[in-house]
Design an enzyme around this catalytic site. Structure first.
Site, PDB file in Angstrom:
ATOM      1  N   CYS A  43      33.690 111.976  32.508  1.00 35.23           N
ATOM      2  CA  CYS A  43      34.766 112.899  32.128  1.00 35.23           C
ATOM      3  C   CYS A  43      34.724 113.199  30.634  1.00 35.23           C
ATOM      4  O   CYS A  43      34.688 114.356  30.224  1.00 35.23           O
ATOM      5  CB  CYS A  43      36.109 112.281  32.512  1.00 35.23           C
ATOM      6  SG  CYS A  43      37.504 113.209  31.893  1.00 35.23           S
ATOM      7  N   LYS A  52      35.685 121.713  29.077  1.00 31.42           N
ATOM      8  CA  LYS A  52      36.923 122.396  28.675  1.00 31.42           C
ATOM      9  C   LYS A  52      36.846 122.832  27.216  1.00 31.42           C
ATOM     10  O   LYS A  52      37.410 123.861  26.838  1.00 31.42           O
ATOM     11  CB  LYS A  52      38.148 121.507  28.892  1.00 31.42           C
ATOM     12  CG  LYS A  52      38.728 121.618  30.274  1.00 31.42           C
ATOM     13  CD  LYS A  52      37.837 121.010  31.283  1.00 31.42           C
ATOM     14  CE  LYS A  52      37.673 121.428  32.627  1.00 31.42           C
ATOM     15  NZ  LYS A  52      36.664 120.820  33.441  1.00 31.42           N
ATOM     16  N   ALA A 115      25.962  96.067  33.871  1.00 32.14           N
ATOM     17  CA  ALA A 115      26.534  94.980  34.680  1.00 32.14           C
ATOM     18  C   ALA A 115      26.029  95.025  36.113  1.00 32.14           C
ATOM     19  O   ALA A 115      25.783  96.092  36.664  1.00 32.14           O
ATOM     20  CB  ALA A 115      28.054  95.096  34.673  1.00 32.14           C
ATOM     21  N   GLY A 181      28.671 126.938  44.354  1.00 29.65           N
ATOM     22  CA  GLY A 181      29.846 127.651  43.841  1.00 29.65           C
ATOM     23  C   GLY A 181      31.100 126.824  44.042  1.00 29.65           C
ATOM     24  O   GLY A 181      32.148 127.343  44.407  1.00 29.65           O
ATOM     25  N   ILE A 184      32.410 122.703  39.662  1.00 21.79           N
ATOM     26  CA  ILE A 184      31.538 122.726  38.480  1.00 21.79           C
ATOM     27  C   ILE A 184      30.872 124.100  38.377  1.00 21.79           C
ATOM     28  O   ILE A 184      30.812 124.702  37.307  1.00 21.79           O
ATOM     29  CB  ILE A 184      30.461 121.608  38.557  1.00 21.79           C
ATOM     30  CG1 ILE A 184      31.126 120.238  38.494  1.00 21.79           C
ATOM     31  CG2 ILE A 184      29.434 121.777  37.432  1.00 21.79           C
ATOM     32  CD1 ILE A 184      30.166 119.058  38.549  1.00 21.79           C
ATOM     33  N   GLU A 203      25.761 130.235  46.774  1.00 23.70           N
ATOM     34  CA  GLU A 203      26.659 129.267  47.423  1.00 23.70           C
ATOM     35  C   GLU A 203      26.275 129.196  48.911  1.00 23.70           C
ATOM     36  O   GLU A 203      26.159 130.222  49.570  1.00 23.70           O
ATOM     37  CB  GLU A 203      28.124 129.687  47.231  1.00 23.70           C
ATOM     38  CG  GLU A 203      29.138 129.007  48.124  1.00 23.70           C
ATOM     39  CD  GLU A 203      29.129 127.475  48.075  1.00 23.70           C
ATOM     40  OE1 GLU A 203      29.156 126.897  46.982  1.00 23.70           O
ATOM     41  OE2 GLU A 203      29.075 126.863  49.171  1.00 23.70           O
ATOM     42  N   ASP A 310      35.465 107.619  41.785  1.00 25.59           N
ATOM     43  CA  ASP A 310      34.430 108.316  42.554  1.00 25.59           C
ATOM     44  C   ASP A 310      33.610 107.377  43.449  1.00 25.59           C
ATOM     45  O   ASP A 310      32.820 107.847  44.267  1.00 25.59           O
ATOM     46  CB  ASP A 310      33.476 109.055  41.611  1.00 25.59           C
ATOM     47  CG  ASP A 310      34.141 110.247  40.930  1.00 25.59           C
ATOM     48  OD1 ASP A 310      35.367 110.427  41.104  1.00 25.59           O
ATOM     49  OD2 ASP A 310      33.439 110.993  40.221  1.00 25.59           O
ATOM     50  N   HIS A 445      62.698 132.000  31.332  1.00 27.84           N
ATOM     51  CA  HIS A 445      62.264 133.401  31.312  1.00 27.84           C
ATOM     52  C   HIS A 445      61.883 133.781  29.884  1.00 27.84           C
ATOM     53  O   HIS A 445      62.625 133.453  28.955  1.00 27.84           O
ATOM     54  CB  HIS A 445      63.421 134.296  31.790  1.00 27.84           C
ATOM     55  CG  HIS A 445      63.137 135.755  31.648  1.00 27.84           C
ATOM     56  ND1 HIS A 445      62.274 136.416  32.510  1.00 27.84           N
ATOM     57  CD2 HIS A 445      63.569 136.680  30.746  1.00 27.84           C
ATOM     58  CE1 HIS A 445      62.208 137.692  32.145  1.00 27.84           C
ATOM     59  NE2 HIS A 445      62.972 137.873  31.078  1.00 27.84           N
TER      60      HIS A 445
HETATM   61  P1  NAD Z   1      31.776 120.604  44.859  1.00 29.28           P
HETATM   62  O1  NAD Z   1      31.755 119.788  46.089  1.00 29.28           O
HETATM   63  O2  NAD Z   1      33.066 121.056  44.288  1.00 29.28           O
HETATM   64  O3  NAD Z   1      30.911 121.922  45.075  1.00 29.28           O
HETATM   65  C1  NAD Z   1      29.561 121.911  45.485  1.00 29.28           C
HETATM   66  C2  NAD Z   1      29.276 123.255  46.110  1.00 29.28           C
HETATM   67  O4  NAD Z   1      27.872 123.357  46.335  1.00 29.28           O
HETATM   68  C3  NAD Z   1      29.982 123.456  47.451  1.00 29.28           C
HETATM   69  O5  NAD Z   1      30.648 124.684  47.434  1.00 29.28           O
HETATM   70  C4  NAD Z   1      28.808 123.455  48.446  1.00 29.28           C
HETATM   71  O6  NAD Z   1      29.036 124.292  49.561  1.00 29.28           O
HETATM   72  C5  NAD Z   1      27.670 123.982  47.591  1.00 29.28           C
HETATM   73  N1  NAD Z   1      26.309 123.593  48.012  1.00 29.28           N
HETATM   74  C6  NAD Z   1      25.921 122.388  48.488  1.00 29.28           C
HETATM   75  N2  NAD Z   1      24.569 122.415  48.706  1.00 29.28           N
HETATM   76  C7  NAD Z   1      24.138 123.653  48.342  1.00 29.28           C
HETATM   77  C8  NAD Z   1      22.855 124.294  48.323  1.00 29.28           C
HETATM   78  N3  NAD Z   1      21.737 123.629  48.682  1.00 29.28           N
HETATM   79  N4  NAD Z   1      22.784 125.580  47.923  1.00 29.28           N
HETATM   80  C9  NAD Z   1      23.903 126.247  47.526  1.00 29.28           C
HETATM   81  N5  NAD Z   1      25.131 125.695  47.528  1.00 29.28           N
HETATM   82  C10 NAD Z   1      25.237 124.398  47.918  1.00 29.28           C
HETATM   83  O7  NAD Z   1      30.915 119.770  43.791  1.00 29.28           O
HETATM   84  P2  NAD Z   1      30.657 120.032  42.248  1.00 29.28           P
HETATM   85  O8  NAD Z   1      31.055 121.410  41.869  1.00 29.28           O
HETATM   86  O9  NAD Z   1      29.255 119.591  42.016  1.00 29.28           O
HETATM   87  O10 NAD Z   1      31.668 119.025  41.579  1.00 29.28           O
HETATM   88  C11 NAD Z   1      31.546 117.617  41.837  1.00 29.28           C
HETATM   89  C12 NAD Z   1      32.899 116.938  41.783  1.00 29.28           C
HETATM   90  O11 NAD Z   1      33.392 116.937  40.469  1.00 29.28           O
HETATM   91  C13 NAD Z   1      33.906 117.648  42.671  1.00 29.28           C
HETATM   92  O12 NAD Z   1      34.540 116.712  43.492  1.00 29.28           O
HETATM   93  C14 NAD Z   1      34.879 118.241  41.715  1.00 29.28           C
HETATM   94  O13 NAD Z   1      36.215 118.223  42.205  1.00 29.28           O
HETATM   95  C15 NAD Z   1      34.740 117.357  40.480  1.00 29.28           C
HETATM   96  N6  NAD Z   1      35.025 118.201  39.309  1.00 29.28           N
HETATM   97  C16 NAD Z   1      36.318 118.468  39.006  1.00 29.28           C
HETATM   98  C17 NAD Z   1      36.615 119.305  37.964  1.00 29.28           C
HETATM   99  C18 NAD Z   1      38.029 119.609  37.627  1.00 29.28           C
HETATM  100  O14 NAD Z   1      38.914 118.888  38.042  1.00 29.28           O
HETATM  101  N7  NAD Z   1      38.319 120.667  36.901  1.00 29.28           N
HETATM  102  C19 NAD Z   1      35.599 119.900  37.234  1.00 29.28           C
HETATM  103  C20 NAD Z   1      34.302 119.638  37.588  1.00 29.28           C
HETATM  104  C21 NAD Z   1      34.026 118.783  38.645  1.00 29.28           C
END
Ligand code: NAD
Length: 464
Positions: A43, A52, A115, A181, A184, A203, A310, A445
């Site tokens: 993070c 961010k 560890a 998509g 991240i 995606e 995680d 408001h």
């Molecule tokens: P995610 O699960 O959110 O998205 C992965 C995406 O990749 C899905 O939409 C999936 O359908 C797609 N995908 C999988 N295999 C694929 C392929 N071969 N070709 C094309 N698309 C494919 O995972 P992420 O975006 O990698 O994020 C990882 C984790 O980190 C998530 O759980 C997310 O919630 C967390 N995260 C949170 C924040 C936040 O809170 N703002 C920011 C970044 C990440």
């Protein structure tokens, strides 16, 4: 050799592990935390915070480039990418120092090294040629997650990066191809485009953000298209190759072959629990998805060994890991006022695109799958006074309530500062409040949150 002994040893100083260690130490437990890298975890060092910070710069840049409509005339804005990188590093370092001070102030012993969990609640720590062992009454595993790498030919070529590697690089916007998509994928795609890069998203599922509300995901898709971000849903990536300084990605959509050329490919297809090399001679029960099996107090199948964040099933979010870590620390300390473990339906999830997205509770699709009796209210922020003042592009507030009990089940918001707006709905869901109770809330408001107030009144009116 005698082993120093602790009431609690935490493995991993990310948000979850650090929160657990600080709380345990405050409650009087002799606590150590072990970290092999910089404290703060993904993070702080490679995830939420650098993204961010980059998004902050990208959105400032877009606002400056587009401020003529407010009567401000600036010569074309220009980004110094080295200064931008230095600002991101300063931000990380400021927060890391703050975390180090909090650990120290709480009296947590920070042990540097890698560890391993051994038998008899023993933790071995290796650092170069040195090593030591600690014994603990309780151990919390908080080693987080690492990017999943799909088995695509060419995925290991230089220029094909994970988000961890991408965020460590000096940014030079060019042609970016995003595989995935999800959260991240959309966050980095949006900021990269705002900084002037050309972005295409592939995606696998039929839409962006498949885990989030359908109307909000569709709306984001429209915003992205208006900004020139190309989106190819239902795309099956087949291979990546290098040709004349570019990367060529072959993919198919419903059997039709396509090729996309890029300078950088970012693979963001999810993250998996980071358990590699963590266990020696012990075998905690694992679930099929690689997470550790835990009970209602986050204890693994090994007595006295807990897992949080995680490493466990549920949303992969820093604030969930923190809440879980604090609850485990309280339970180990036998605190009578133990906070209950966070329930997944009350954990908000936010996407820091412009506009922001924030959600808590269940989606309409999930409610339908569960055959729940529901009512829905959907409001656009189009005519919201603050939205008119700021000329905000698009936005939606969507609420879901149980048609019989009146309880709020889900809130989904796409609006400027949505992440700051979701807390009230999260409190309502965590405390099982009804939408009729929520109608008593007065929203200031002019604010974007007035649209939330309208949606609450609307949905309450639909419940008998
Ligand atoms: P995610 O699960 O959110 O998205 C992965 C995406 O990749 C899905 O939409 C999936 O359908 C797609 N995908 C999988 N295999 C694929 C392929 N071969 N070709 C094309 N698309 C494919 O995972 P992420 O975006 O990698 O994020 C990882 C984790 O980190 C998530 O759980 C997310 O919630 C967390 N995260 C949170 C924040 C936040 O809170 N703002 C920011 C970044 C990440």
């Amino acid at each position: 050799m005698s082993k120093p002994s602790y009431d609690l040893v935490v493995i991993g100083a990310g948000p979850g592990g650090s929160a657990a260690a600080i709380r345990a130490s405050q409650l009087g437990l002799k606590t150590a935390i072990v970290e092999r890298d910089r404290i703060g975890g993904t993070c702080l060092n490679r995830g939420c915070i650098p993204t961010k910070a980059m998004a902050h710069v990208a959105h400032l840049f877009r606002d400056l480039s587009d401020c003529g409509r407010f009567g401000i005339d600036v010569s074309p804005a220009r980004i110094d990418f080295d200064s931008m990188k230095a600002y991101c590093e300063r931000t990380i370092s400021q927060l890391t120092q703050g975390l180090a001070q909090s650990l120290e102030a709480a009296g947590v012993a920070l042990v540097e090294g890698e560890a391993k969990l051994l038998e008899d609640r023993t933790v071995r720590i290796e650092r170069g040629d040195e090593g030591c062992e600690l014994s603990a009454k309780n151990i919390i595993l908080a080693t987080g997650s690492i990017p999943s790498i799909p088995p695509i030919p060419g995925i290991d070529l230089p220029g094909v990066l994970t988000s961890d590697q991408f965020l460590a690089k000096r940014l030079r916007p060019q042609r970016l191809l995003m595989i995935g998509g999800g959260v991240i994928g959309v966050e980095i795609a949006e900021l990269y485009a705002a900084l002037g890069g050309s972005v295409t998203i592939l995606e696998a599922r039929p839409r962006l953000l498949p885990g989030m509300d359908r109307d909000i995901a569709r709306s984001l898709q429209t915003v992205f298209k208006n900004r020139g971000i190309k989106i190819h849903p239902s795309a099956l990536v087949e291979s990546i190759e290098q040709r004349r300084g570019s990367l060529l990605c072959r993919y198919s959509i419903r059997g039709e072959e396509h090729i996309e050329e890029a300078d950088t490919i970012l693979c963001a297809v999810g993250r998996k629990p980071n358990t590699e090399g963590l266990f020696e001679g012990v075998h905690p029960e694992m679930l099929d998805n690689g997470t550790l099996a835990i009970n209602e107090t986050s204890q693994t199948s090994l007595p006295g060994i807990y897992a949080i964040g995680d490493l466990t099933a549920g949303s992969q979010l820093a604030h969930r890991a923190q809440a879980q870590g604090i609850a485990v620390a309280e339970a180990i300390a036998g605190n009578a006022h133990t906070d209950p473990m966070p329930k997944n339906d009350a954990v908000p999830s936010c996407v820091y695109t412009d506009p922001e997205i924030a959600a808590v509770g269940i989606t309409e699709e999930e409610a339908k799958t569960l055959s729940l009796p529901i009512v829905i209210s959907k409001r656009s922020i189009f005519s919201n006074p603050r939205s008119v003042i700021t000329q905000s592009e698009r936005g939606i507030v969507k609420l879901i309530a149980n048609a019989e009990s009146g309880q709020l089940l889900g809130a989904h918001i796409m609006a400027p500062h949505a992440a700051e707006m979701i807390g009230g709905s999260s409190a309502a869901i965590a405390n099982h409040l009804t939408v009729s109770q929520l109608t008593r809330t007065i929203y200031p408001h002019p604010t974007f949150s007035e649209t939330l107030g309208e949606a609450i009144k609307d949905i309450a009116g639909k419940i008998n």
